[in-house]
Scaffold this motif. Structure first.
Motif, mmCIF file in Angstrom:
data_model
loop_
_atom_site.group_PDB
_atom_site.id
_atom_site.type_symbol
_atom_site.label_atom_id
_atom_site.label_comp_id
_atom_site.label_asym_id
_atom_site.label_seq_id
_atom_site.Cartn_x
_atom_site.Cartn_y
_atom_site.Cartn_z
ATOM 1 N N PHE A 291 -13.593 -11.024 -32.349
ATOM 2 C CA PHE A 291 -14.616 -11.357 -31.094
ATOM 3 C C PHE A 291 -14.770 -10.058 -30.821
ATOM 4 O O PHE A 291 -13.569 -9.128 -30.659
ATOM 5 N N GLN A 292 -15.988 -9.796 -30.218
ATOM 6 C CA GLN A 292 -16.242 -8.634 -29.525
ATOM 7 C C GLN A 292 -17.155 -8.972 -28.329
ATOM 8 O O GLN A 292 -18.130 -9.789 -28.293
ATOM 9 N N LYS A 293 -16.652 -8.209 -27.282
ATOM 10 C CA LYS A 293 -17.825 -8.141 -25.988
ATOM 11 C C LYS A 293 -18.533 -6.851 -26.086
ATOM 12 O O LYS A 293 -17.993 -5.996 -26.203
ATOM 13 N N GLU B 188 -14.568 -5.008 -25.298
ATOM 14 C CA GLU B 188 -13.337 -5.580 -26.023
ATOM 15 C C GLU B 188 -13.553 -5.921 -27.404
ATOM 16 O O GLU B 188 -14.858 -6.459 -27.932
ATOM 17 N N TYR B 189 -12.486 -6.100 -28.132
ATOM 18 C CA TYR B 189 -12.459 -6.447 -29.626
ATOM 19 C C TYR B 189 -11.296 -6.696 -29.863
ATOM 20 O O TYR B 189 -10.096 -6.180 -29.615
ATOM 21 N N GLU C 73 -22.751 -9.380 -24.143
ATOM 22 C CA GLU C 73 -22.873 -10.392 -25.135
ATOM 23 C C GLU C 73 -21.468 -10.607 -25.901
ATOM 24 O O GLU C 73 -20.712 -9.750 -25.701
ATOM 25 N N ARG C 74 -21.214 -11.756 -26.382
ATOM 26 C CA ARG C 74 -20.023 -11.945 -26.899
ATOM 27 C C ARG C 74 -20.471 -12.429 -28.400
ATOM 28 O O ARG C 74 -21.359 -13.045 -28.933
ATOM 29 N N ALA D 283 -19.008 -12.990 -32.633
ATOM 30 C CA ALA D 283 -17.831 -13.482 -33.238
ATOM 31 C C ALA D 283 -18.219 -13.514 -34.778
ATOM 32 O O ALA D 283 -19.311 -13.708 -35.175
ATOM 33 N N GLU E 138 -21.726 -19.084 -31.667
ATOM 34 C CA GLU E 138 -21.304 -19.490 -30.534
ATOM 35 C C GLU E 138 -21.814 -21.237 -30.032
ATOM 36 O O GLU E 138 -23.041 -21.244 -29.780
ATOM 37 N N TYR F 83 -18.918 -22.090 -24.520
ATOM 38 C CA TYR F 83 -18.311 -20.965 -23.773
ATOM 39 C C TYR F 83 -18.018 -21.638 -22.408
ATOM 40 O O TYR F 83 -18.942 -22.005 -21.562
#
Length: 104
Positions: free
Chosen positions: A55-57, A40-41, A2-3, A5, A99, A102
């Motif tokens: 933003f984080q994955k 990811e961050y 998931e993403r 924010a 979101e 995308y």
């Protein structure tokens, strides 16, 4: 995956201190985030408003916001409280963002 924010707010003039502290992020905090499924961050800065956009994955259902009870996270919040807008427990005031687009 998931993403996620969200936005947070820096105190005026604190951009360089914030950047410096994140350039030297504690290895144990980085490991905790990774172990929690955050792959990811990224954090961006809006100079006009002193707003941070994060933003984080993340692995499904996870995110840094879910680590509030962890001692390392609480210690990091205390470390950052002098340069950010924070809640009474020293957690950063943050607002989740929805979101709406995308592109893969």
């Amino acid at each position: 995956m998931e993403r996620l924010a969200f936005k947070m707010k820096l105190k005026t003039g604190a951009k360089e201190a914030y950047r410096q502290r994140h350039e030297n992020i504690w290895p144990e905090l980085k490991k905790l985030l990774s172990d929690a499924g955050i792959s990811e961050y990224s954090i961006f800065f809006d100079a006009e408003t002193d707003t941070l956009f994060a933003f984080q994955k993340v692995a499904a259902g996870n995110g840094s916001q879910d680590l509030a009870e962890h001692q390392i996270v609480q210690k990091w919040w205390q470390y950052m409280a002098d340069i950010m807008e924070v809640n009474s427990d020293l957690s950063p005031k943050s607002v989740p963002l929805d979101e709406i687009f995308y592109m893969k």
